[in-house]
Design a protein around this motif. Structure first.
Motif, PDB file in Angstrom:
ATOM      1  N   ASP A   1     128.106  36.522 -28.333  1.00  0.00           N
ATOM      2  CA  ASP A   1     127.019  37.208 -29.032  1.00  0.00           C
ATOM      3  C   ASP A   1     126.074  36.124 -29.547  1.00  0.00           C
ATOM      4  O   ASP A   1     126.139  35.701 -30.709  1.00  0.00           O
ATOM      5  N   VAL A   2     125.202  35.672 -28.668  1.00  0.00           N
ATOM      6  CA  VAL A   2     124.374  34.504 -28.979  1.00  0.00           C
ATOM      7  C   VAL A   2     123.388  34.796 -30.107  1.00  0.00           C
ATOM      8  O   VAL A   2     123.063  33.895 -30.899  1.00  0.00           O
ATOM      9  N   ASP A   3     122.895  36.021 -30.197  1.00  0.00           N
ATOM     10  CA  ASP A   3     121.970  36.344 -31.282  1.00  0.00           C
ATOM     11  C   ASP A   3     122.688  36.285 -32.631  1.00  0.00           C
ATOM     12  O   ASP A   3     122.150  35.744 -33.608  1.00  0.00           O
ATOM     13  N   PHE A   4     123.881  36.839 -32.686  1.00  0.00           N
ATOM     14  CA  PHE A   4     124.660  36.789 -33.919  1.00  0.00           C
ATOM     15  C   PHE A   4     124.977  35.334 -34.279  1.00  0.00           C
ATOM     16  O   PHE A   4     124.841  34.925 -35.442  1.00  0.00           O
ATOM     17  N   ILE A   5     125.412  34.558 -33.311  1.00  0.00           N
ATOM     18  CA  ILE A   5     125.766  33.164 -33.572  1.00  0.00           C
ATOM     19  C   ILE A   5     124.564  32.397 -34.105  1.00  0.00           C
ATOM     20  O   ILE A   5     124.671  31.617 -35.069  1.00  0.00           O
ATOM     21  N   ALA A   6     123.399  32.629 -33.511  1.00  0.00           N
ATOM     22  CA  ALA A   6     122.198  31.904 -33.929  1.00  0.00           C
ATOM     23  C   ALA A   6     121.752  32.307 -35.331  1.00  0.00           C
ATOM     24  O   ALA A   6     121.359  31.459 -36.139  1.00  0.00           O
TER      25      ALA A   6
END
Length: 772
Positions: free
Chosen positions: A312-317
């Motif tokens: 979940d790249v958006d969450f991680i960012a």
């Protein structure tokens, strides 16, 4: 004691085995069956009482029978009509009683009047409540404040716990060890570092929306059987459930719901776990890293193929910090090392990762199999890493779910039972009650044991529990207990700790949670917090076991009025007269956590405390959820070597915490004894010992202290090679006080280094090959 029988249990969790067990403990006990049935119908209901056993969540729409097998045993245990009265203590010296088994002590029934230890006669003798409080007050006022410990077991209500923590601080210290120190303190340390809160993020409703559940180091069938209901529902609708545990535990395999007539009539059961992996004790850390490594590889492959990301790249960012360093550590890790430490294959870990990667919403469950290790905090933080990789915190159907033990152990911490002053709003307490709160860190369980051993603890006040039996270093602890000037035990039934007396010792009997508690303003209710941070009211209606019993709030207030009455503006007596005023005080101290406290006691399913991480608010130094890079693959804190085994201590099916209800461990096929050691058949053969042979376990630590538990019958069992299991608390004597979790100080009872000797001789059995 029953005849010893050891075999194999083929049935499911629940089912007729559970019904038969309840019949033995209910109809065959001294508890009146009519009153027992009446109370079971009220158990965990909005207008009833909160179970005195585990702290699993209570549903808003309860089942007709909202209790489990062990919860019902706890209810019958409290309704016991047998009485340990003055005549009993007159007939038995404490020297004699110390030779009795734990079960036999509690089987004497309810304590019914306050008692004082008479050292010359080696007996407990009656004392009035007024004289008891006056004696405690004189002793406490004469002692140095920092040498007194106020221990709390996990059963006392929120009201009692708030008063008890305040008593300690008005007295002058933060020496407030509790049962959380013994089990889930790694959660209380690890979760705040990773997600900014000390509690789980899952509510009961989330189980209705998840499509994947991963469980680590938790025995649902014994420790929290009511959790089997949402697990059954999840399995039936197709959610993938994967379990990691050293032992096969029947609750994670299959379940027959006793409240489903058709299933009971036909013998049908529901499969719970789709896959079950036997990890070596203490090796969940390597398994979690392996799964995370495989998830990262799947994401790399998705990027290369131009497909949807697995991470979940958006969450991680947006919500996390430290992912790059964590990802680099995963890439640098070696599959061979992960396989060797975990006992699982790369294919096993990749298969689990594939299920996790496909899931839309995952709940990660864990228990003391993660927390009770030297690197227990790393275990908890590594589980958080896995959750954060796919954004499984702060959305429906997903989250982190530590399954707590005793019925209000989490709630006690919420209202101030903590040795850490930074966790308590001391400024607010000072303003409310006009005293100067101590700011020095207090003693936890480990430092309390150390203080009793080195003589720096001079008094122990125990609010429930069985501290001397539950703590590590049992032998030396018992030997030094009598050196203390004062010991006070508040209890409902007799246990081993009550037979260990300081120079002045009192045993104070209290009302149980099922019993009517009538004070000046009328019948009183208390409250508890469950594992999902929901608050529930609890009303007792049974006739008290004795007219001489006092409630826990009344006992705490009695001690306070005799000891610190003039040192604050705390309205001790007014609180005893009306517990609603205690709840008003709790709300004033914790307004964000308990708004409209008294108005919400009857909310179906309880009302949840706010948990910032549920809303993706991260109360960490960075303001984001933190990825953590563990520096080890094993949580044990010691190396494998020839002849050394990893001992994990376990409960039986007839047990909750240190309370033993009987000698049947149904799910493991063991009846009539608790003196067993469960071993891998290959280890038994390699050592040249026989099934049924009696052996001893000796702690394999070079500190000059010999710790040994003998007379243990060898039982072949499905357990990884190099690992063995035996019962708690009998094997607590093998745990050095120094063998505890780093930072959290939880005794590392799930991976104790031991070696095997025949009988009680000093000659070790030949080591055989080193565990692989």
């Amino acid at each position: 004691m029953a005849q010893i029988r050891i075999g194999r249990y083929e049935g499911p969790a629940g089912g007729w085995g559970s019904v038969q067990s309840l019949a033995r403990h209910g109809l065959g006990s001294d508890a009146p069956s009519v009153e027992g049935a009446r109370q079971l119908a009220r158990q965990n209901k909005v207008d009833g009482f909160a179970c005195v056993s585990c702290s699993w969540a209570k549903p808003a729409q309860p089942h007709a029978f909202e209790f489990c097998e062990n919860g019902a045993k706890a209810t019958m245990w409290e309704l016991d009509e047998a009485r340990a009265d003055a005549a009993f203590f007159e007939a038995h010296s404490l020297s004699e009683l110390r030779q009795w088994a734990d079960y036999d002590l509690e089987a004497q029934g309810r304590l019914v009047e306050p008692m004082r230890y008479d050292a010359q006669r080696d007996r407990y003798v009656p004392i009035s409540w007024e004289d008891a409080f006056a004696l405690i007050g004189r002793e406490l006022r004469a002692l140095e404040r920092e040498r007194v410990v106020f221990y709390a077991s996990g059963r006392a209500s929120l009201e009692t716990s708030y008063m008890y923590g305040l008593l300690a601080r008005v007295y002058g210290n933060n020496n407030l060890p509790d049962s959380s120190n013994m089990c889930h303190e790694s959660t209380s340390v690890g979760l705040p570092r990773s997600i900014g809160v000390p509690v789980g993020t899952v509510l009961l409703d989330d189980f209705e929306h998840c499509d994947c559940i991963l469980s680590f180091g938790q025995n649902v069938g014994v420790n929290s059987p009511r959790l089997l209901h949402p697990l059954q529902d999840a399995s039936r609708r197709g959610a993938e459930i994967i379990t990691f545990n050293p032992l096969y535990e029947r609750g994670w395999e299959r379940f027959t719901n006793p409240q489903e007539p058709l299933a009971m009539a036909t013998g049908q059961s529901t499969r719970i776990s789709n896959a079950y992996f036997q990890v070596r004790a203490g090796s969940d850390l390597s398994v979690l890293q392996g799964i995370a490594k495989a998830v990262l590889a799947l994401d790399d492959a998705a990027v290369a193929a131009g497909e949807a990301r697995v991470l979940d790249v958006d969450f991680i960012a947006e919500h996390t910090h430290g992912f790059e360093a964590f990802a680099a550590s995963l890439r640098a890790s070696d599959w061979a090392d992960l396989e060797r430490e975990s006992g699982l294959s790369r294919a096993d870990m990749e298969a689990a990762a594939g299920v996790y990667a496909r899931a839309k919403a995952t709940i990660l469950i864990y228990g003391m199999g993660l927390t009770q290790h030297r690197h227990g905090v790393d275990n908890v933080r590594m589980l958080c890493n896995l959750a954060l990789m796919r954004g499984n915190v702060g959305r429906p159907g997903a989250g982190i779910c530590p399954v707590r033990g005793h019925s209000n152990v989490q709630g006690q911490r919420t209202v101030g039972i903590s040795e850490k002053p930074e966790l308590v709003p001391l400024d607010r307490l000072e303003a409310q009650y006009g005293f100067q709160a101590p700011r020095k860190k207090g003693r936890d369980t480990v430092s309390t044991v150390e203080g009793i051993l080195d003589g720096s603890v001079h008094a122990f006040i125990g609010l429930g529990g069985n501290f001397a039996r539950a703590a590590p270093e049992t032998g030396p602890l018992e030997a030094r207990w009598g050196d203390m000037a004062l010991t006070v035990q508040v209890a409902t039934k007799l246990n081993r700790s009550h037979l260990l007396c300081g120079r002045t010792a009192l045993l104070l009997p209290c009302l149980g949670r099922l019993e009517q508690d009538v004070q000046a303003s009328g019948p009183q209710r208390v409250t508890v917090e469950d594992s999902t941070t929901c608050i529930h009211g609890s009303l007792g209606t049974s006739r008290p076991a004795s007219a001489h019993l006092r409630s826990e709030p009344a006992i705490v207030a009695g001690i306070a009025l005799a000891t610190v009455a003039d040192q604050s503006q705390v309205p001790w007596q007014a609180w005893v007269d009306d517990y609603a005023k205690v709840r008003d005080a709790i709300e004033a101290t914790y307004p964000e956590q308990f708004p409209d406290f008294n108005a919400r006691l009857d909310v179906p399913g309880g009302f949840p405390r706010p948990v910032a991480a549920r809303e993706r608010r991260w109360q960490t130094d960075s303001g984001k959820a933190e990825f953590h890079v563990p520096e080890v693959l094993s949580a044990t804190g010691f190396e494998d070597r020839p002849g050394r085994y990893r001992l994990l201590t376990v409960r039986s099916n007839d047990q909750f915490n240190t309370t033993v209800y009987g000698y049947r461990d149904r799910f493991r096929g063991i009846e009539g004894t608790r003196r067993v050691v469960l071993m891998n058949a290959q280890d038994i053969a390699a050592l040249g010992i026989q099934e049924g042979e009696e052996i001893a376990l000796v702690t394999d630590v070079d500190d000059g202290v010999r710790r040994e538990v003998g007379g243990l019958r060898v039982v072949p069992y499905l357990i990884p090679a190099g690992c063995i299991a035996a019962y708690y608390p009998e094997c607590n004597a093998l745990i050095p006080v120094a063998h505890h979790a780093i930072d959290s100080h939880v005794p590392a009872a799930k991976s104790v280094p031991v070696r095997i000797v025949r009988g009680r001789s000093d000659a070790p059995v030949p080591a055989g090959p080193a565990p692989e």
